[in-house]
Design an enzyme around this catalytic site. Structure first.
Site, PDB file in Angstrom:
ATOM      1  N   ARG A   1     -39.368  17.619 -50.163  1.00  0.00           N
ATOM      2  CA  ARG A   1     -38.614  18.049 -51.334  1.00  0.00           C
ATOM      3  C   ARG A   1     -37.179  18.448 -50.975  1.00  0.00           C
ATOM      4  NH1 ARG A   1     -39.753  22.889 -55.694  1.00  0.00           N
ATOM      5  NH2 ARG A   1     -38.566  24.277 -54.396  1.00  0.00           N
TER       6      ARG A   1
ATOM      7  N   HIS B   1     -43.703  24.628 -64.609  1.00  0.00           N
ATOM      8  CA  HIS B   1     -42.511  25.417 -64.280  1.00  0.00           C
ATOM      9  C   HIS B   1     -41.299  24.492 -64.145  1.00  0.00           C
ATOM     10  CE1 HIS B   1     -43.822  23.803 -60.418  1.00  0.00           C
ATOM     11  NE2 HIS B   1     -42.615  24.059 -59.936  1.00  0.00           N
TER      12      HIS B   1
ATOM     13  N   HIS C   1     -42.438  20.743 -64.812  1.00  0.00           N
ATOM     14  CA  HIS C   1     -43.401  19.915 -64.089  1.00  0.00           C
ATOM     15  C   HIS C   1     -44.564  20.752 -63.580  1.00  0.00           C
ATOM     16  CE1 HIS C   1     -40.621  21.358 -61.008  1.00  0.00           C
ATOM     17  NE2 HIS C   1     -41.598  21.213 -60.127  1.00  0.00           N
TER      18      HIS C   1
ATOM     19  N   ASP D   1     -37.989  24.312 -61.432  1.00  0.00           N
ATOM     20  CA  ASP D   1     -37.845  24.858 -60.081  1.00  0.00           C
ATOM     21  C   ASP D   1     -36.887  26.046 -59.985  1.00  0.00           C
ATOM     22  OD1 ASP D   1     -39.747  23.387 -58.752  1.00  0.00           O
ATOM     23  OD2 ASP D   1     -38.400  21.698 -58.424  1.00  0.00           O
TER      24      ASP D   1
HETATM   25  C1  SIN Z   1     -42.770  21.147 -56.891  1.00  0.00           C
HETATM   26  O1  SIN Z   1     -43.150  21.914 -57.766  1.00  0.00           O
HETATM   27  O2  SIN Z   1     -41.604  21.122 -56.545  1.00  0.00           O
HETATM   28  C2  SIN Z   1     -43.758  20.213 -56.214  1.00  0.00           C
HETATM   29  C3  SIN Z   1     -44.223  19.138 -57.118  1.00  0.00           C
HETATM   30  C4  SIN Z   1     -45.211  18.226 -56.448  1.00  0.00           C
HETATM   31  O3  SIN Z   1     -45.615  18.451 -55.302  1.00  0.00           O
HETATM   32  O4  SIN Z   1     -45.600  17.237 -57.071  1.00  0.00           O
END
Ligand code: SIN
Length: 283
Positions: free
Chosen positions: A274, A101, A259, A103
């Protein structure tokens, strides 16, 4: 153009670089930051190893890239609305961020970048995969580019964060949900191929989890095309597998990268913090 102040070491062919020799807890002058920003645009995901950041340090560094965003579905770190702790306990099965996805692409103005800080990292596993969606777009045939250029798709968080979505049973103790049904059921239209506002390059923007259908088409009519595009966007040759260490900072560009956080560390704990940076309306 090379770099005169920073050292940028490419991680792999597809995307990503490690920036060496900087302590992000210390003030960064404008000339150095200009090179960091250039590396961010060139490599799409840049990391800094061995950092020791307080939440204030993390926010201060993230704020150099733009205004800090907030995330509607998870409780922030106490006292820090801009930081979302992503925690997976050893006994937890559900994996926040698992699945390809970009974000919060279901928001009218999705964040331009996401910055993660590694706090507690499993001894083995817990890597994050990244895909270069410029390269994936570039490799499409002219015919498909012409067919879908200028078309939009309907994006929504419903399948993930809705009342019956994949995260509806996440329990307290891990990622602490704050459910906002109005946001979860929101539908917005964004381009299938997004133009990056800084580089002018096009990238595939549709992803597997946040897109319902192509605009003006039914779900079943859209499915074959979306299935092709979302699989093509993450073919191995466009990807990079990133290994975390405690103290790693990584920032990626959501406008040209997808990602996928891997769920391969049962019995171990993982915690990353995050921060997202506000973006503009995709075009
Ligand atoms: C996310 O999708 O923002 C998290 C990615 C992660 O925890 O590596």
């Amino acid at each position: 153009m090379g770099y005169e102040i920073i050292e940028a070491v490419p991680l792999i062919g597809a995307l990503g670089a490690e920036i060496r020799g900087l302590d992000l807890a210390k003030p960064i002058d404008d000339a150095t930051f200009a090179e960091i920003e250039r590396a961010f645009l060139e490599y799409q995901a840049i990391c800094f190893r061995g950092q020791k950041l307080t939440p204030d340090d993390q926010l201060a560094f993230a704020a150099r890239f733009g205004e800090i965003d907030t995330y509607p579905f998870v409780q922030p770190l106490e006292g820090y609305e801009g930081i979302v702790p992503i925690v997976k306990e050893p006994e937890t099965r559900i994996n926040f961020g698992g699945g390809w996805h970009t974000d919060t692409s279901y928001m009218p103005q999705p964040p331009k970048a996401t910055l993660l800080y590694g706090v507690d990292i499993p001894e083995r596993g817990g890597d994050t995969m990244f895909s270069n969606t410029y390269a994936a777009y570039d490799d499409l045939s002219d015919g498909l580019k012409q067919l879908l250029d200028g078309r939009t798709a309907v994006f929504t968080a419903s399948a993930v964060h809705g009342a019956r979505g994949a995260y509806s049973h996440v329990k307290a103790g891990d990622v602490k949900r704050r459910q906002d049904e109005s946001q979860a059921e929101l539908r917005v239209e964004h381009p299938v191929f997004r133009t990056h506002p800084d580089t002018g390059r096009k990238a595939i923007y549709v992803g597997r989890f946040h897109v319902e259908r192509l605009s003006g088409m039914r779900v079943d009519e859209s499915a074959p095309l979306l299935s092709f595009l979302t699989s093509h966007a993450v073919k191995p040759e466009y990807t990079m597998r990133f290994q975390w260490e405690p103290g790693t900072v990584l920032i990626w560009d959501n406008r040209c990268v997808q990602h996928n956080a891997l769920n391969d560390y049962p019995g171990q704990r993982r915690e990353v913090h995050r921060v997202t940076i506000k973006g503009d309306t995709p075009f």
